[in-house]
Design an enzyme around this catalytic site. Structure first.
Site, mmCIF file in Angstrom:
data_model
loop_
_atom_site.group_PDB
_atom_site.id
_atom_site.type_symbol
_atom_site.label_atom_id
_atom_site.label_comp_id
_atom_site.label_asym_id
_atom_site.label_seq_id
_atom_site.Cartn_x
_atom_site.Cartn_y
_atom_site.Cartn_z
ATOM 1 N N THR A 98 40.217 46.103 43.125
ATOM 2 C CA THR A 98 39.393 46.481 41.815
ATOM 3 C C THR A 98 38.915 45.167 41.126
ATOM 4 O OG1 THR A 98 40.857 48.629 41.497
ATOM 5 C CG2 THR A 98 39.519 47.551 39.742
ATOM 6 N N LYS A 173 34.452 52.856 40.377
ATOM 7 C CA LYS A 173 35.606 52.683 39.882
ATOM 8 C C LYS A 173 35.878 52.241 38.313
ATOM 9 C CE LYS A 173 40.161 52.093 40.093
ATOM 10 N NZ LYS A 173 40.845 50.962 40.877
ATOM 11 N N LYS A 241 43.348 44.781 32.928
ATOM 12 C CA LYS A 241 42.425 43.500 33.821
ATOM 13 C C LYS A 241 41.383 44.454 34.107
ATOM 14 C CE LYS A 241 42.666 43.913 38.118
ATOM 15 N NZ LYS A 241 42.195 44.384 39.304
#
Length: 290
Positions: A98, A173, A241
């Protein structure tokens, strides 16, 4: 059967590589920054290890990466002894990290210079999904390259979709994480409200989960949230994050994300409580703190 390399054997990559070997039946070579982890994987699944990403990727038809962040990804791909220095022309690099859409486009350009194809393919489903081989994979890339890669990716996935050109997988995502942040905050507030009102949470959820309020988070996290158990699952540090990536992209494209920005701050509060490695459902702990 294809020759496959897998770079990054964390809580996600370790089982994903295992599925490629066992379920997919592919020939696997792996690399991990901590060499003992790679040796452990090879002993369990029967593959081989490389001393560097480039060595593991040598002669592979497909190379997978699954690391922590943009900088980690650059290190194992374009850095010294990165996979792009070892891959053969015509091979496909598939990144499950990711990361930002920006770094995905960087890697596509770097790969293209060497005659290598690239797909950004972040996953959703967490550690349990990786271990069960039922991840959702959101891909960005060319249709022809995706069609070649999908049968290999299928080994660890329940759903694999092409979202658009390179970068679209990462953008998808980001949407996924936006949804999760809002849903978990709403569920946390509902459980907190129910407790304050003296309701039996299990009884309530058994009813409302069958209606419009139902969600994966409600089905899979309400019990542990009600019990105050958070020592498992997708860590708050990793969610922050991801949300930083989301908010950075939003500033770039002009999207307005007030709820996401607020929940990101709430996760900052959880970190301040010592919950860096708690599951993301720990937003409830923030509401229940004395």
């Amino acid at each position: 059967m294809a020759k496959v390399a897998f770079i990054g054997l964390g809580v996600m990559g370790f089982p994903m590589a295992g599925h490629l070997k066992q379920k997919g039946g592919h020939e696997l070579s792996v690399y991990n920054r901590t060499a003992t982890k790679a040796a452990e994987w090879a002993a369990k699944f029967g593959g081989t290890t490389g001393a560097t990403p480039a060595e593991a990727a040598k002669d592979a038809d497909f190379v997978f990466t699954c690391v922590g962040n943009d900088d980690d990804l650059r290190s194992v791909t374009t850095g010294e002894n990165g996979v792009l220095s070892g891959m053969k022309s015509g091979a496909i690099l598939i990144d499950n990290t990711t990361a930002s859409a920006e770094v995905a486009r960087e890697l596509e350009a770097a790969a293209k210079e060497k005659g290598i194809h690239f797909i950004d393919a972040p996953v959703s489903g967490g550690q349990a999904g990786a271990e069960g081989g039922v991840l959702t994979v959101m891909c960005g890339g060319d249709q022809e390259i995706f069609d070649r890669a999908k049968p290999v990716i299928d080994a660890y996935a329940r759903m694999v979709g092409l979202m658009g050109p390179v970068g679209a997988g990462q953008l998808t995502k980001m949407m996924n994480q936006i949804c999760i942040a809002g849903i978990v905050q709403g569920l946390s507030e509902a459980i907190h409200f129910g407790k304050q009102a003296g309701l039996d949470i299990e009884t309530v959820v058994d009813v409302i989960s069958k209606g419009a309020a139902g969600s994966w988070q409600m089905e899979n996290r309400h019990k542990t949230m009600d019990q105050g158990k958070y020592d498992f699952g997708f860590a708050v540090d990793w969610m922050r994050k991801d949300l930083d990536i989301v908010l950075t992209e939003a500033r770039r494209n002009g999207a307005k994300l007030p709820l996401t920005a607020l929940v990101d701050q709430f996760y900052g509060d959880v970190q301040a409580m010592g919950g860096n490695r708690w599951d993301t459902s720990s937003l409830l702990a923030r509401l229940e703190r004395k």
